[in-house]
Design a protein around this motif. Structure first.
Motif, PDB file in Angstrom:
ATOM      1  N   ALA A   1      -2.517  -0.654   6.563  1.00 20.17           N
ATOM      2  CA  ALA A   1      -2.386  -0.176   5.191  1.00 20.17           C
ATOM      3  C   ALA A   1      -3.750   0.096   4.597  1.00 20.17           C
ATOM      4  O   ALA A   1      -4.753  -0.541   4.963  1.00 20.17           O
ATOM      5  N   ASP A   2      -3.757   1.021   3.640  1.00 22.54           N
ATOM      6  CA  ASP A   2      -4.983   1.367   2.932  1.00 22.54           C
ATOM      7  C   ASP A   2      -5.061   0.504   1.668  1.00 22.54           C
ATOM      8  O   ASP A   2      -4.268   0.687   0.736  1.00 22.54           O
ATOM      9  N   PRO A   3      -5.981  -0.474   1.575  1.00 18.58           N
ATOM     10  CA  PRO A   3      -6.035  -1.341   0.389  1.00 18.58           C
ATOM     11  C   PRO A   3      -6.520  -0.624  -0.860  1.00 18.58           C
ATOM     12  O   PRO A   3      -6.393  -1.168  -1.967  1.00 18.58           O
ATOM     13  N   ALA A   4      -7.072   0.557  -0.733  1.00 18.53           N
ATOM     14  CA  ALA A   4      -7.565   1.285  -1.903  1.00 18.53           C
ATOM     15  C   ALA A   4      -6.450   1.979  -2.673  1.00 18.53           C
ATOM     16  O   ALA A   4      -6.710   2.526  -3.753  1.00 18.53           O
ATOM     17  N   GLN A   5      -5.225   1.975  -2.160  1.00 23.50           N
ATOM     18  CA  GLN A   5      -4.097   2.614  -2.843  1.00 23.50           C
ATOM     19  C   GLN A   5      -2.939   1.616  -2.968  1.00 23.50           C
ATOM     20  O   GLN A   5      -1.915   1.754  -2.304  1.00 23.50           O
ATOM     21  N   PRO A   6      -3.099   0.583  -3.808  1.00 19.02           N
ATOM     22  CA  PRO A   6      -2.029  -0.403  -3.953  1.00 19.02           C
ATOM     23  C   PRO A   6      -0.869   0.125  -4.783  1.00 19.02           C
ATOM     24  O   PRO A   6      -1.026   1.047  -5.600  1.00 19.02           O
ATOM     25  N   ALA A   7       0.286  -0.463  -4.576  1.00 23.16           N
ATOM     26  CA  ALA A   7       1.496  -0.119  -5.325  1.00 23.16           C
ATOM     27  C   ALA A   7       2.373  -1.366  -5.419  1.00 23.16           C
ATOM     28  O   ALA A   7       2.129  -2.377  -4.755  1.00 23.16           O
ATOM     29  N   MET A   8       3.391  -1.288  -6.285  1.00 24.69           N
ATOM     30  CA  MET A   8       4.327  -2.399  -6.456  1.00 24.69           C
ATOM     31  C   MET A   8       5.619  -2.086  -5.715  1.00 24.69           C
ATOM     32  O   MET A   8       6.217  -1.022  -5.917  1.00 24.69           O
ATOM     33  N   GLN A   9       6.040  -3.015  -4.888  1.00 22.57           N
ATOM     34  CA  GLN A   9       7.348  -2.921  -4.238  1.00 22.57           C
ATOM     35  C   GLN A   9       8.274  -3.931  -4.916  1.00 22.57           C
ATOM     36  O   GLN A   9       8.044  -5.127  -4.858  1.00 22.57           O
TER      37      GLN A   9
ATOM     38  N   SER B   1       0.835  -1.197   0.000  1.00 24.34           N
ATOM     39  CA  SER B   1       0.000   0.000   0.000  1.00 24.34           C
ATOM     40  C   SER B   1       0.872   1.249   0.000  1.00 24.34           C
ATOM     41  O   SER B   1       1.902   1.308   0.678  1.00 24.34           O
ATOM     42  N   ARG B   2       0.447   2.229  -0.779  1.00 24.90           N
ATOM     43  CA  ARG B   2       1.166   3.506  -0.789  1.00 24.90           C
ATOM     44  C   ARG B   2       0.923   4.298   0.493  1.00 24.90           C
ATOM     45  O   ARG B   2       1.709   5.170   0.843  1.00 24.90           O
ATOM     46  N   GLN B   3      -0.183   4.014   1.163  1.00 25.14           N
ATOM     47  CA  GLN B   3      -0.503   4.674   2.421  1.00 25.14           C
ATOM     48  C   GLN B   3      -0.527   3.601   3.511  1.00 25.14           C
ATOM     49  O   GLN B   3      -1.570   3.033   3.824  1.00 25.14           O
TER      50      GLN B   3
END
Length: 448
Positions: A342-350, A211-213
């Motif tokens: 974590a906020d699941p509405a703002q996913p990102a790739m690590q 998550s980004r957040q």
């Protein structure tokens, strides 16, 4: 029966038929050459028979009568190579030719070897295709010329040899194709041109969805985790209890400090009463007041720690951690990481890009993530940030950490899923793309 006496016609035909049958039964060019060099002796006695194959500008020796395989380093064969080049230029007709030193006038070096190794004459029987291309030559070493009648009957045998030779050579070419010099040159030019084709530089790296957040939840004090009040990936709101630390030690400490505060207060009251009658007790009164304040401060600190044993969610999101049983009864220190919200509405790739696979990447570079659980539904994104310092990952591989966005909100982009990310860099030529890692390894090995 001498060579000057004519052969009986039926016997000649039978011998020629036998030679044709042996030629048709040959399964390879070497077998055909061996039959030509040895099976003709009953019909035409000779000192030696040599079978040559037509090569580029010269004749190549295939078989010598009486030998299974000629030796390459004998003086005779060394001279024979020079003599074969001379014969290739002298015998140009498709009909058999009888040569002597007087009629052929060989060069001095050839004539010297002729006088040493060859008899008086040579019967040269060339083999040609119907198109006139020379396939090879049969060379018979004789003391005198064969009878004229033999030339007429050997014409059919010579055509049979040429037909079998052509068929065996064609089959060998089909079985073992060898490119010509022109084809090799064209292939090299084509390969060189392909190496100059611009391609997109790419790299593969393991990745997971985060998550980004996300906010890390740590232990507020030293202690032992007594209870985990949420499950992994459980949605939580701000203020939801996450986990609690054991309060036994702190409560015991608070009880002891409470009694010490009561004792300090009692001593302070007694000293205050004595101060009215005894002026010397005023100095003791100041000391007892300080001790009572100290005990109250210690009690207030322990009570504050008791309030912090219950950890609440700092924001709304999903509790991200492994297994509650991994934390129950585990001693933790202040600041130790327990879980994430974590906020699941703002996913990102690590992405963990290994140093050996690293390419030049800038923020904004394109990324495609192929999830292991959904290999047919790739996720697109762009690089948001990159780390300038490589650090060992969980598997021990030194890698750079990259964070990339996910362009489209997909239902399968769930937190914690793993996959393989394909990173796209600048355009380079294909030669650099293929040789980048070998060149880097070579420079690391050679130090150049």
């Amino acid at each position: 029966m001498t060579m000057n006496q004519p052969l009986p016609h039926p016997q000649l035909l039978l011998q020629l038929d036998a030679l044709r049958d042996k030629a048709m039964a040959a399964t390879s060019l070497n077998a055909l050459a061996f039959s030509m060099a040895n099976d003709l002796y009953p019909l035409l006695p000779f000192h030696q028979a040599l079978v040559f194959r037509q090569a580029k500008g010269a004749l190549e020796l295939l078989c010598v009568s009486g030998l299974a395989r000629p030796s390459e380093d004998s003086p005779y064969l060394v001279w024979l190579k020079r003599a074969s080049r001379w014969l290739a230029g002298v015998v140009g007709d498709q009909t058999p030719a009888w040569l002597t030193q007087a009629t052929a006038t060989p060069p001095p070096d050839i004539a010297e070897g002729w006088a040493e190794w060859w008899p008086a004459g040579l019967l040269c029987v060339p083999l040609h295709t119907p198109d006139g291309e020379r396939l090879g030559m049969l060379l018979l070493l004789l003391e005198e010329a064969p009878p004229a009648a033999l030339y007429q009957h050997m014409d059919g045998l010579t055509r049979t040899w040429a037909y079998c030779w052509s068929a065996l050579t064609r089959r060998q070419r089909l079985g073992r194709w060898r490119p010509s010099r022109r084809q090799v040159l064209l292939a090299a030019l084509l390969f060189g041109a392909l190496l100059l084709v611009p391609v997109r530089q790419t790299a593969l790296a393991p990745a997971q969805i985060v998550s980004r957040q996300a906010q890390i939840v740590t232990s507020p004090i030293d202690g032992v985790i007594n209870q985990v009040q949420v499950r992994p990936n459980q949605p939580v709101e701000a203020g939801t209890p996450l986990f609690a630390l054991d309060e036994t030690t702190l409560r015991s400490r608070a009880d002891v400090l409470g009694k010490e505060v009561a004792v300090a207060d009692a001593e302070l009251v007694a000293a205050s009463q004595r101060a009215f009658d005894n002026p010397q007790s005023q100095g003791e009164l100041t000391l007892l007041q300080g001790r009572a304040q100290q005990r109250r401060a210690e009690l207030a600190a322990v009570q504050a720690q008791l309030k912090r044993t219950q950890v609440l969610a700092p924001r709304a999101g999903v509790a991200v951690f492994s297994d509650p049983n991994d934390w129950l009864g585990k001693p933790v220190s202040t600041g130790e990481r327990i879980m994430q919200v974590a906020d699941p509405a703002q996913p990102a790739m690590q992405i963990q890009l290994a140093v050996a696979d690293a390419i030049a990447l800038e923020p904004g570079a394109e990324v495609t993530l192929f999830l292991t659980a959904y290999p047919l539904s790739p996720l697109k994104g762009k690089v948001l940030e990159t780390s300038y310092q490589a650090r060992p990952a969980d598997d021990g591989v030194v890698a750079y950490r990259l964070l990339a966005s996910i362009d489209e909100h997909a239902a399968h982009a769930r937190l914690g899923l793993h996959g393989t990310a394909k990173l796209y860099g600048d355009r380079v030529i294909l030669g650099y793309y293929l040789l980048r890692r070998p060149l880097a390894s070579l420079r690391a090995w050679s130090g150049w």
